[in-house]
Design an enzyme around this catalytic site. Structure first.
Site, mmCIF file in Angstrom:
data_model
loop_
_atom_site.group_PDB
_atom_site.id
_atom_site.type_symbol
_atom_site.label_atom_id
_atom_site.label_comp_id
_atom_site.label_asym_id
_atom_site.label_seq_id
_atom_site.Cartn_x
_atom_site.Cartn_y
_atom_site.Cartn_z
ATOM 1 N N LYS A 1 45.777 46.078 31.368
ATOM 2 C CA LYS A 1 46.107 44.816 31.744
ATOM 3 C C LYS A 1 46.269 44.464 33.526
ATOM 4 C CE LYS A 1 49.944 42.606 30.945
ATOM 5 N NZ LYS A 1 51.111 42.072 30.003
ATOM 6 N N ARG B 1 52.530 38.881 22.779
ATOM 7 C CA ARG B 1 53.057 40.146 22.330
ATOM 8 C C ARG B 1 54.665 40.226 22.827
ATOM 9 N NH1 ARG B 1 55.040 42.253 27.399
ATOM 10 N NH2 ARG B 1 53.317 43.320 28.685
ATOM 11 N N GLN C 1 57.621 31.522 28.091
ATOM 12 C CA GLN C 1 57.972 32.418 27.200
ATOM 13 C C GLN C 1 58.928 32.228 26.001
ATOM 14 O OE1 GLN C 1 56.636 35.592 27.178
ATOM 15 N NE2 GLN C 1 55.773 35.892 29.153
ATOM 16 N N ASP D 1 68.813 25.383 29.248
ATOM 17 C CA ASP D 1 68.165 25.527 30.610
ATOM 18 C C ASP D 1 68.425 24.393 31.703
ATOM 19 O OD1 ASP D 1 65.826 25.330 32.801
ATOM 20 O OD2 ASP D 1 64.813 26.730 31.787
ATOM 21 N N GLY E 1 64.197 38.698 29.962
ATOM 22 C CA GLY E 1 63.759 38.198 31.281
ATOM 23 C C GLY E 1 63.624 39.136 32.578
ATOM 24 N N ALA E 2 64.226 40.350 32.431
ATOM 25 C CA ALA E 2 64.085 41.357 33.713
ATOM 26 C C ALA E 2 63.105 42.128 33.512
ATOM 27 C CB ALA E 2 65.389 42.127 33.614
ATOM 28 N N ASP E 3 62.164 41.905 34.589
ATOM 29 C CA ASP E 3 60.872 42.785 34.657
ATOM 30 C C ASP E 3 60.573 43.162 36.061
ATOM 31 O OD1 ASP E 3 60.391 40.203 36.030
ATOM 32 O OD2 ASP E 3 58.461 40.047 34.954
ATOM 33 N N LYS F 1 66.653 42.217 38.687
ATOM 34 C CA LYS F 1 66.896 41.015 37.866
ATOM 35 C C LYS F 1 68.183 41.459 36.604
ATOM 36 C CE LYS F 1 62.326 38.797 38.232
ATOM 37 N NZ LYS F 1 61.183 38.406 37.394
ATOM 38 N N SER G 1 64.064 44.778 27.045
ATOM 39 C CA SER G 1 62.437 44.722 26.899
ATOM 40 C C SER G 1 61.859 44.441 28.267
ATOM 41 C CB SER G 1 61.914 43.468 25.862
ATOM 42 O OG SER G 1 60.766 43.411 25.939
#
Length: 331
Positions: free
Chosen positions: A71, A115, A143, A164, A223-225, A229, A296
């Site tokens: 990807k 996914r 998401q 939100d 959320g943290a990627d 973050k 994740s």
């Protein structure tokens, strides 16, 4: 032999969420058992454009199938305002492991959403209380939708609280799911007190406090990627049963990356990787567990597993665009 081009609508139509959840669980198992190859995610930083590219290759073997792919995905926060484009766009190349033929080129953005929801569902299935009926979601962006769709496949979710700052996004989310669930807007504390909580925001200062979280809440920190973050207060991570997807990725760019590099949280505070729980090497939820957290970051094997499901359904749904990518002059 043709390569199949699958756009966003085709990926959506070919994605059976229950099958994607099983395939992603197979991917976690393959990784834990050493039946997968997943080189580290590589980054190309483009500060002049306030963005970056990420490449995510992987190969995995399940019981009766295997899959390979890569990807190519970006994160460009200025896109919506400057170019009327999404912040995140992805392209997935799905290949036959036996002969390397590119079976499909598909939209990786929709695939990522599917996914990611599936990964949260796998974690929820192993870590949430069995009778979980309420789901809190912090962050009503794209998401958030697959979080509810996937988690509802593994727990009998009835009540959903979404929080939100963007009231329009909350209203859109509620309208989308209102016929199937009891969905309402609420505060972060109300969302965090649910049986299951998914956080899907890009914040760098924690927004969920220890006092917000229910006594037995399972949290999917999605959320943290990227470095810096951080959605959950450090006290939550330290007090919880902490499960990660991959040590290298989570310590670099997952929910734990900030407290880990500050020395607040150490390896001894990590209870398990999710794959080890899936294969029975580590325990999931036990009767004595309180709060649990799944950190994740998103693994390339999840993309490959989801792409396998999408491609397998493409023929029966008769969608996509076949084209001759390789050409006929093959030596």
């Amino acid at each position: 032999m043709d390569t199949l081009l699958l756009n966003q609508d085709a990926v959506d139509e070919n994605t059976q969420m229950d099958e994607v959840i099983r395939a992603v669980e197979d991917a976690f198992a393959a990784y834990a058992l050493g039946n997968a190859q997943m080189p580290a995610k590589s980054y190309i930083d483009l500060p002049q454009y306030n963005g970056d590219f990420r490449s995510m290759p992987a190969y995995m073997e399940a019981d009766d199938w295997d899959a390979a792919g890569i990807k190519w995905v970006n994160v460009h926060p200025n896109n919506p305002d400057d170019f009327d484009l999404p912040t995140v766009m992805g392209t997935m190349v799905y290949s036959d492991p036996e002969n390397a033929f590119p079976l499909a080129i598909m939209d990786g953005t929709e695939l990522t959403m599917k996914r990611t929801g599936a990964a949260a569902a796998v974690a929820t299935d192993h870590l949430a209380v069995e009778d979980a009926t309420s789901l809190g979601i912090v962050g009503a962006g794209v998401q958030s939708y697959t979080q509810l769709e996937a988690i509802a496949e593994v727990r009998p979710i009835e009540e959903v609280v979404v929080s939100d700052l963007d009231e329009e996004a909350v209203a859109k989310f509620i309208d989308y799911f209102d016929d199937d669930f009891d969905v309402r807007a609420g505060s972060i504390a109300e969302a965090a007190s649910c049986d299951v909580l998914s956080t899907v925001t890009p914040v760098e200062t924690p927004i969920v406090s220890r006092e917000d979280v229910g006594e037995h809440t399972h949290i999917n920190a999605m959320g943290a990627d990227a470095e810096g973050k951080h959605e959950l207060a450090d006290e939550i991570l330290l007090d919880s049963k902490l499960v990660i997807d991959d040590h290298a990725q989570t310590t670099h760019s997952g929910e734990i990356n900030v407290p880990y590099h500050e020395g607040v949280l150490a390896d001894d505070d990590i209870d398990a990787e999710l794959g080890d729980i899936v294969v029975g090497e580590s325990e999931g939820r036990t009767e004595t567990d309180g709060v649990s957290v799944f950190d994740s970051t998103g693994l390339a094997i999840q993309d490959v597993a989801a792409a396998h499901v999408v491609y397998e359904h493409a023929d029966e749904n008769d969608n996509g665009y076949p084209f001759d990518l390789i050409g006929s002059n093959v030596e």
